[in-house]
Motif scaffolding. Structure first.
Motif, PDB file in Angstrom:
ATOM      1  N   ASP A   1     -24.965 -10.519 -30.191  1.00 29.19           N
ATOM      2  CA  ASP A   1     -25.403  -9.543 -31.480  1.00 29.19           C
ATOM      3  C   ASP A   1     -26.589  -9.811 -31.912  1.00 29.19           C
ATOM      4  O   ASP A   1     -27.343  -8.992 -32.460  1.00 29.19           O
ATOM      5  CB  ASP A   1     -24.297  -9.710 -32.554  1.00 29.19           C
TER       6      ASP A   1
ATOM      7  N   ALA B   1     -28.268  -5.622 -28.085  1.00 26.68           N
ATOM      8  CA  ALA B   1     -26.888  -5.643 -28.715  1.00 26.68           C
ATOM      9  C   ALA B   1     -26.261  -4.046 -28.775  1.00 26.68           C
ATOM     10  O   ALA B   1     -25.115  -3.840 -28.201  1.00 26.68           O
ATOM     11  CB  ALA B   1     -26.962  -5.960 -30.202  1.00 26.68           C
ATOM     12  N   ALA B   2     -26.966  -3.235 -29.140  1.00 21.60           N
ATOM     13  CA  ALA B   2     -26.663  -1.619 -29.217  1.00 21.60           C
ATOM     14  C   ALA B   2     -26.300  -1.277 -27.804  1.00 21.60           C
ATOM     15  O   ALA B   2     -25.188  -0.710 -27.614  1.00 21.60           O
ATOM     16  CB  ALA B   2     -27.416  -1.000 -29.906  1.00 21.60           C
TER      17      ALA B   2
ATOM     18  N   SER C   1     -23.209  -2.973 -26.399  1.00 18.95           N
ATOM     19  CA  SER C   1     -21.800  -2.528 -27.305  1.00 18.95           C
ATOM     20  C   SER C   1     -21.309  -1.147 -26.816  1.00 18.95           C
ATOM     21  O   SER C   1     -20.142  -0.880 -26.520  1.00 18.95           O
ATOM     22  CB  SER C   1     -22.269  -2.354 -28.927  1.00 18.95           C
ATOM     23  N   SER C   2     -22.287  -0.242 -26.527  1.00 16.89           N
ATOM     24  CA  SER C   2     -22.053   1.030 -26.182  1.00 16.89           C
ATOM     25  C   SER C   2     -21.499   0.914 -24.606  1.00 16.89           C
ATOM     26  O   SER C   2     -20.745   1.739 -24.277  1.00 16.89           O
ATOM     27  CB  SER C   2     -23.281   2.029 -26.037  1.00 16.89           C
TER      28      SER C   2
ATOM     29  N   TYR D   1     -19.668  -1.201 -23.328  1.00 14.78           N
ATOM     30  CA  TYR D   1     -18.458  -1.876 -23.128  1.00 14.78           C
ATOM     31  C   TYR D   1     -17.441  -0.970 -24.078  1.00 14.78           C
ATOM     32  O   TYR D   1     -16.076  -1.086 -23.895  1.00 14.78           O
ATOM     33  CB  TYR D   1     -18.395  -3.405 -23.860  1.00 14.78           C
ATOM     34  N   ALA D   2     -17.697  -0.075 -24.884  1.00 14.76           N
ATOM     35  CA  ALA D   2     -17.049   0.730 -25.755  1.00 14.76           C
ATOM     36  C   ALA D   2     -15.902   1.547 -24.885  1.00 14.76           C
ATOM     37  O   ALA D   2     -15.068   1.931 -25.229  1.00 14.76           O
ATOM     38  CB  ALA D   2     -17.832   1.706 -26.716  1.00 14.76           C
TER      39      ALA D   2
ATOM     40  N   GLN E   1     -14.929 -12.529 -24.936  1.00 10.50           N
ATOM     41  CA  GLN E   1     -15.778 -11.411 -25.173  1.00 10.50           C
ATOM     42  C   GLN E   1     -17.286 -11.821 -25.369  1.00 10.50           C
ATOM     43  O   GLN E   1     -18.229 -10.899 -24.915  1.00 10.50           O
ATOM     44  CB  GLN E   1     -15.172 -10.588 -26.390  1.00 10.50           C
ATOM     45  N   GLU E   2     -17.548 -12.746 -26.238  1.00 14.93           N
ATOM     46  CA  GLU E   2     -18.970 -13.230 -26.542  1.00 14.93           C
ATOM     47  C   GLU E   2     -19.634 -13.499 -24.955  1.00 14.93           C
ATOM     48  O   GLU E   2     -20.852 -13.202 -25.045  1.00 14.93           O
ATOM     49  CB  GLU E   2     -18.865 -14.442 -27.384  1.00 14.93           C
TER      50      GLU E   2
ATOM     51  N   ARG F   1     -20.364 -10.342 -23.132  1.00 13.68           N
ATOM     52  CA  ARG F   1     -21.568  -9.487 -23.539  1.00 13.68           C
ATOM     53  C   ARG F   1     -22.972 -10.120 -23.649  1.00 13.68           C
ATOM     54  O   ARG F   1     -23.812  -9.641 -23.169  1.00 13.68           O
ATOM     55  CB  ARG F   1     -21.225  -9.017 -25.078  1.00 13.68           C
TER      56      ARG F   1
ATOM     57  N   SER G   1     -26.264  -8.950 -21.645  1.00 17.00           N
ATOM     58  CA  SER G   1     -27.561  -8.889 -22.540  1.00 17.00           C
ATOM     59  C   SER G   1     -28.681  -9.806 -21.823  1.00 17.00           C
ATOM     60  O   SER G   1     -29.890  -9.150 -21.950  1.00 17.00           O
ATOM     61  CB  SER G   1     -27.292  -9.313 -23.894  1.00 17.00           C
TER      62      SER G   1
END
Length: 221
Positions: A30, A35-36, A39-40, A42-43, A98-99, A102, A106
């Motif tokens: 994050d 990050a954005a 997040s998109s 994995y959404a 999850q961390e 992601r 990243s």
């Protein structure tokens, strides 16, 4: 869902995560500028990408450790943070899987962008279309999503082209014996990183006063 996938890869990644000391200060997904986009990405996904491939995890962390050779100084810290997150997930820390997932996406975005960043290298292209383009986070993640061999994708990103791959191996040797590559080696590596990955083109090396035909990343004439 991510936790179940991680368990399937646990044995294979254990050597990667447990043999490396934890970083003094880890990086969180994050906190990164990606990050954005991550997040998109994995959404709309119900399954992890990296955690399903221990080979890809190994390829990514290995590439990040040598990333300073290509001017990406944050690589080793990102590799250590990934390994710490994977170790925490193995220990059952809530949210660690999850961390880790992601954080790997990243880190790969930042690495892929750094490998196409021109920096201070001076390369003149007769055809501007040959100049490398820094990929957007969405483009990098799209390549990740459609790849059927994520480890191979990471290796291709790290090698760029055969000339760059050979110089990088030589630079790694310089680092082992001299502490860091010579200034001349680093300059050559920076310029080689900006050469096309494939196709046929003519390379004019002003420093050595040589003209070379390159085909498929190899000197053919």
């Amino acid at each position: 869902m991510f936790r179940r996938s991680l368990l399937g890869a646990a044995a294979a990644v254990a050597a990667l995560t447990l043999s490396v000391p934890a970083a003094a200060a880890t990086v969180s997904a994050d906190s990164l500028p990606t990050a954005a986009a991550v997040s998109s990405f994995y959404a709309s996904r119900s399954q992890p990408v990296w955690l399903q491939s221990p080979q890809a995890i190994g390829a990514l962390t290995a590439a990040l450790r040598t990333a300073p050779l290509d001017g990406f100084s944050d690589g080793p810290d990102l590799a250590a943070s990934i390994e710490q997150a994977l170790s925490d997930a193995e220990a059952g820390t809530p949210g660690a899987a999850q961390e880790a997932e992601r954080l790997m996406s990243s880190a790969f975005i930042l690495y892929a962008q750094a490998m196409r960043w021109p920096g201070g290298a001076k390369v003149i292209y007769a055809d501007p279309a040959l100049a490398p383009k820094v990929p957007t986070p969405a483009e990098v993640l799209a390549n990740v999503a459609r790849s059927d061999d994520l480890a191979a994708l990471v290796r291709r990103t790290a090698e760029v082209n055969p000339i760059h791959a050979a110089l990088k191996a030589a630079a790694a040797e310089d680092s082992r014996f001299l502490g860091e590559p010579s200034r001349a080696m680093r300059g050559s590596l920076d310029r080689a990183r900006l050469l096309p990955s494939d196709g046929r083109f003519v390379l004019v090396d002003i420093a050595s006063q040589q003209l070379m035909m390159i085909d498929g990343g190899k000197v053919v004439d």
